[in-house]
Design an enzyme around this catalytic site. Structure first.
Site, PDB file in Angstrom:
ATOM      1  N   TYR A   8       0.821  -1.217   0.000  1.00  0.00           N
ATOM      2  CA  TYR A   8       0.000   0.000   0.000  1.00  0.00           C
ATOM      3  C   TYR A   8       0.858   1.272   0.000  1.00  0.00           C
ATOM      4  O   TYR A   8       0.415   2.311   0.500  1.00  0.00           O
ATOM      5  CB  TYR A   8      -0.958  -0.020   1.186  1.00  0.00           C
ATOM      6  CG  TYR A   8      -2.214  -0.827   0.927  1.00  0.00           C
ATOM      7  CD1 TYR A   8      -3.050  -0.536  -0.160  1.00  0.00           C
ATOM      8  CD2 TYR A   8      -2.590  -1.876   1.770  1.00  0.00           C
ATOM      9  CE1 TYR A   8      -4.202  -1.279  -0.403  1.00  0.00           C
ATOM     10  CE2 TYR A   8      -3.755  -2.610   1.526  1.00  0.00           C
ATOM     11  CZ  TYR A   8      -4.546  -2.297   0.436  1.00  0.00           C
ATOM     12  OH  TYR A   8      -5.703  -3.018   0.192  1.00  0.00           O
ATOM     13  N   PHE A  29      -5.423   7.289   6.755  1.00  0.00           N
ATOM     14  CA  PHE A  29      -5.881   5.918   7.022  1.00  0.00           C
ATOM     15  C   PHE A  29      -4.780   4.867   6.848  1.00  0.00           C
ATOM     16  O   PHE A  29      -5.010   3.680   7.080  1.00  0.00           O
ATOM     17  CB  PHE A  29      -7.075   5.566   6.113  1.00  0.00           C
ATOM     18  CG  PHE A  29      -6.794   5.649   4.625  1.00  0.00           C
ATOM     19  CD1 PHE A  29      -6.195   4.595   3.949  1.00  0.00           C
ATOM     20  CD2 PHE A  29      -7.141   6.788   3.901  1.00  0.00           C
ATOM     21  CE1 PHE A  29      -5.933   4.665   2.585  1.00  0.00           C
ATOM     22  CE2 PHE A  29      -6.891   6.863   2.523  1.00  0.00           C
ATOM     23  CZ  PHE A  29      -6.281   5.796   1.869  1.00  0.00           C
ATOM     24  N   ARG A  75     -11.893  -5.135 -10.804  1.00  0.00           N
ATOM     25  CA  ARG A  75     -12.249  -3.910 -10.073  1.00  0.00           C
ATOM     26  C   ARG A  75     -13.758  -3.707 -10.074  1.00  0.00           C
ATOM     27  O   ARG A  75     -14.350  -3.288  -9.086  1.00  0.00           O
ATOM     28  CB  ARG A  75     -11.560  -2.683 -10.698  1.00  0.00           C
ATOM     29  CG  ARG A  75     -10.034  -2.721 -10.678  1.00  0.00           C
ATOM     30  CD  ARG A  75      -9.418  -2.268  -9.402  1.00  0.00           C
ATOM     31  NE  ARG A  75      -9.688  -0.884  -9.069  1.00  0.00           N
ATOM     32  CZ  ARG A  75      -9.269  -0.315  -7.943  1.00  0.00           C
ATOM     33  NH1 ARG A  75      -8.570  -1.024  -7.046  1.00  0.00           N
ATOM     34  NH2 ARG A  75      -9.526   0.938  -7.695  1.00  0.00           N
ATOM     35  N   THR A 111     -14.950   1.330  -3.469  1.00  0.00           N
ATOM     36  CA  THR A 111     -14.111   1.196  -2.269  1.00  0.00           C
ATOM     37  C   THR A 111     -14.955   1.177  -0.992  1.00  0.00           C
ATOM     38  O   THR A 111     -14.704   0.379  -0.085  1.00  0.00           O
ATOM     39  CB  THR A 111     -13.100   2.368  -2.204  1.00  0.00           C
ATOM     40  OG1 THR A 111     -12.368   2.405  -3.429  1.00  0.00           O
ATOM     41  CG2 THR A 111     -12.140   2.199  -1.041  1.00  0.00           C
ATOM     42  N   ARG A 159     -18.046  -6.192  -2.748  1.00  0.00           N
ATOM     43  CA  ARG A 159     -18.184  -5.260  -1.614  1.00  0.00           C
ATOM     44  C   ARG A 159     -19.647  -4.894  -1.383  1.00  0.00           C
ATOM     45  O   ARG A 159     -20.086  -4.730  -0.245  1.00  0.00           O
ATOM     46  CB  ARG A 159     -17.332  -4.018  -1.875  1.00  0.00           C
ATOM     47  CG  ARG A 159     -15.832  -4.307  -1.736  1.00  0.00           C
ATOM     48  CD  ARG A 159     -15.016  -3.214  -2.361  1.00  0.00           C
ATOM     49  NE  ARG A 159     -13.581  -3.334  -2.103  1.00  0.00           N
ATOM     50  CZ  ARG A 159     -12.662  -2.612  -2.721  1.00  0.00           C
ATOM     51  NH1 ARG A 159     -13.021  -1.718  -3.633  1.00  0.00           N
ATOM     52  NH2 ARG A 159     -11.383  -2.776  -2.434  1.00  0.00           N
ATOM     53  N   HIS A 180      -9.196  -6.746  -2.285  1.00  0.00           N
ATOM     54  CA  HIS A 180      -8.347  -5.775  -2.990  1.00  0.00           C
ATOM     55  C   HIS A 180      -8.141  -6.244  -4.414  1.00  0.00           C
ATOM     56  O   HIS A 180      -8.011  -7.443  -4.659  1.00  0.00           O
ATOM     57  CB  HIS A 180      -6.978  -5.674  -2.300  1.00  0.00           C
ATOM     58  CG  HIS A 180      -5.906  -5.114  -3.190  1.00  0.00           C
ATOM     59  ND1 HIS A 180      -5.790  -3.768  -3.432  1.00  0.00           N
ATOM     60  CD2 HIS A 180      -4.945  -5.715  -3.932  1.00  0.00           C
ATOM     61  CE1 HIS A 180      -4.779  -3.570  -4.294  1.00  0.00           C
ATOM     62  NE2 HIS A 180      -4.254  -4.734  -4.604  1.00  0.00           N
ATOM     63  N   GLU A 218       2.729  -5.570  -7.663  1.00  0.00           N
ATOM     64  CA  GLU A 218       2.162  -6.371  -6.579  1.00  0.00           C
ATOM     65  C   GLU A 218       2.456  -7.868  -6.771  1.00  0.00           C
ATOM     66  O   GLU A 218       2.740  -8.579  -5.808  1.00  0.00           O
ATOM     67  CB  GLU A 218       0.652  -6.109  -6.470  1.00  0.00           C
ATOM     68  CG  GLU A 218       0.375  -4.707  -5.936  1.00  0.00           C
ATOM     69  CD  GLU A 218      -1.068  -4.242  -6.118  1.00  0.00           C
ATOM     70  OE1 GLU A 218      -1.959  -5.074  -6.333  1.00  0.00           O
ATOM     71  OE2 GLU A 218      -1.290  -3.016  -6.048  1.00  0.00           O
TER      72      GLU A 218
HETATM   73  P1  RTP Z   1      -7.837  -1.604  -2.660  1.00  0.00           P
HETATM   74  O1  RTP Z   1      -6.558  -0.882  -3.032  1.00  0.00           O
HETATM   75  O2  RTP Z   1      -7.776  -2.200  -1.267  1.00  0.00           O
HETATM   76  O3  RTP Z   1      -8.250  -2.586  -3.711  1.00  0.00           O
HETATM   77  O4  RTP Z   1      -9.039  -0.563  -2.592  1.00  0.00           O
HETATM   78  P2  RTP Z   1      -9.346   0.592  -3.606  1.00  0.00           P
HETATM   79  O5  RTP Z   1      -8.361   0.602  -4.727  1.00  0.00           O
HETATM   80  O6  RTP Z   1     -10.783   0.490  -3.938  1.00  0.00           O
HETATM   81  O7  RTP Z   1      -9.146   1.856  -2.677  1.00  0.00           O
HETATM   82  P3  RTP Z   1      -7.802   2.670  -2.364  1.00  0.00           P
HETATM   83  O8  RTP Z   1      -8.089   4.108  -2.590  1.00  0.00           O
HETATM   84  O9  RTP Z   1      -6.628   2.071  -3.071  1.00  0.00           O
HETATM   85  O10 RTP Z   1      -7.644   2.450  -0.812  1.00  0.00           O
HETATM   86  C1  RTP Z   1      -7.004   1.305  -0.305  1.00  0.00           C
HETATM   87  C2  RTP Z   1      -7.740   0.802   0.903  1.00  0.00           C
HETATM   88  O11 RTP Z   1      -7.569   1.727   1.968  1.00  0.00           O
HETATM   89  C3  RTP Z   1      -8.743   1.784   2.758  1.00  0.00           C
HETATM   90  N1  RTP Z   1      -9.240   3.149   2.759  1.00  0.00           N
HETATM   91  N2  RTP Z   1      -9.682   3.758   3.809  1.00  0.00           N
HETATM   92  N3  RTP Z   1     -10.926   7.151   3.829  1.00  0.00           N
HETATM   93  C4  RTP Z   1     -10.611   5.980   4.333  1.00  0.00           C
HETATM   94  O12 RTP Z   1     -10.746   5.731   5.494  1.00  0.00           O
HETATM   95  C5  RTP Z   1     -10.057   4.987   3.437  1.00  0.00           C
HETATM   96  N4  RTP Z   1      -9.835   5.148   2.158  1.00  0.00           N
HETATM   97  C6  RTP Z   1      -9.320   3.969   1.723  1.00  0.00           C
HETATM   98  C7  RTP Z   1      -9.741   0.825   2.141  1.00  0.00           C
HETATM   99  O13 RTP Z   1      -9.653  -0.414   2.817  1.00  0.00           O
HETATM  100  C8  RTP Z   1      -9.254   0.695   0.720  1.00  0.00           C
HETATM  101  O14 RTP Z   1      -9.647  -0.528   0.148  1.00  0.00           O
HETATM  102 MG    MG Z   2      -6.291   0.561  -4.454  1.00  0.00          MG
END
Ligand code: RTP
Ligand code: MG
Length: 142
Positions: free
Chosen positions: A43, A51, A79, A85, A96, A109, A120
């Site tokens: 990450y 976060f 995706r 998300t 989700r 993810h 990754e």
């Molecule tokens: P991921 O990487 O896990 O597949 O999820 P994503 O692309 O949909 O979202 P991303 O923006 O990459 O964020 C990674 C993970 O961080 C957590 N998160 N928390 N505002 C918040 O509290 C927040 N924003 C993101 C989520 O678990 C997200 O999947």
């Molecule tokens: Mg992501």
């Protein structure tokens, strides 16, 4: 990756079933507890965000399932199958949308581009852990 909440809640089989039913091919898979260093690298794009600490703590909190999935258009398709998300906003029919409520517990993810997928995959798997084989339905899928 099926995140620790997905494993703890017994959703592994149902999630893998969706991936296989769609026609995608699992070419690498492992259940493991990610250590902090690996999670921080995974990450890295979110380093410094509010976060980030909680995210790394959560992702290392228990076993997760890491997978390499192959197929035409697989990155964007996965995706879409994962959904938004924030599970509260994710459409029904997505992983989700069907299985989650909170952003910090969003079950799955998926890599967001060919570049992040390559990064990754290299972070989580060695070449010898990634397999080449034919699915029996490939001539019908393509
Ligand atoms: P991921 O990487 O896990 O597949 O999820 P994503 O692309 O949909 O979202 P991303 O923006 O990459 O964020 C990674 C993970 O961080 C957590 N998160 N928390 N505002 C918040 O509290 C927040 N924003 C993101 C989520 O678990 C997200 O999947
Ligand atoms: Mg992501």
């Amino acid at each position: 990756m099926i995140k620790p909440d997905g494993v703890q809640r017994g959703l592994v089989g149902r999630i893998i079933q969706r991936i296989e039913e769609k026609g995608f091919k699992i070419v690498a898979m492992r259940l493991s507890v990610m250590d902090k260093e690996r999670a921080e690298k995974h990450y890295a794009e979110h380093a410094g965000k509010p976060f980030y600490g909680d995210l790394v703590e959560f992702i290392t909190s228990g076993p997760s399932v890491q997978m390499v999935v192959e197929g035409k258009g697989v990155i964007s398709a996965i995706r879409k199958m994962n959904g938004a998300t924030n599970p509260a906003e994710a459409a029904p029919g997505t992983i989700r949308g069907d299985f989650g409520i909170e952003t910090g517990r969003n079950v799955i993810h998926g890599s967001d581009s060919p570049e992040s997928a390559a990064r990754e995959i290299a972070l989580h798997f060695s070449d010898s852990e990634i397999f080449e084989y034919k699915r029996i339905d490939e001539p019908w899928l393509y």
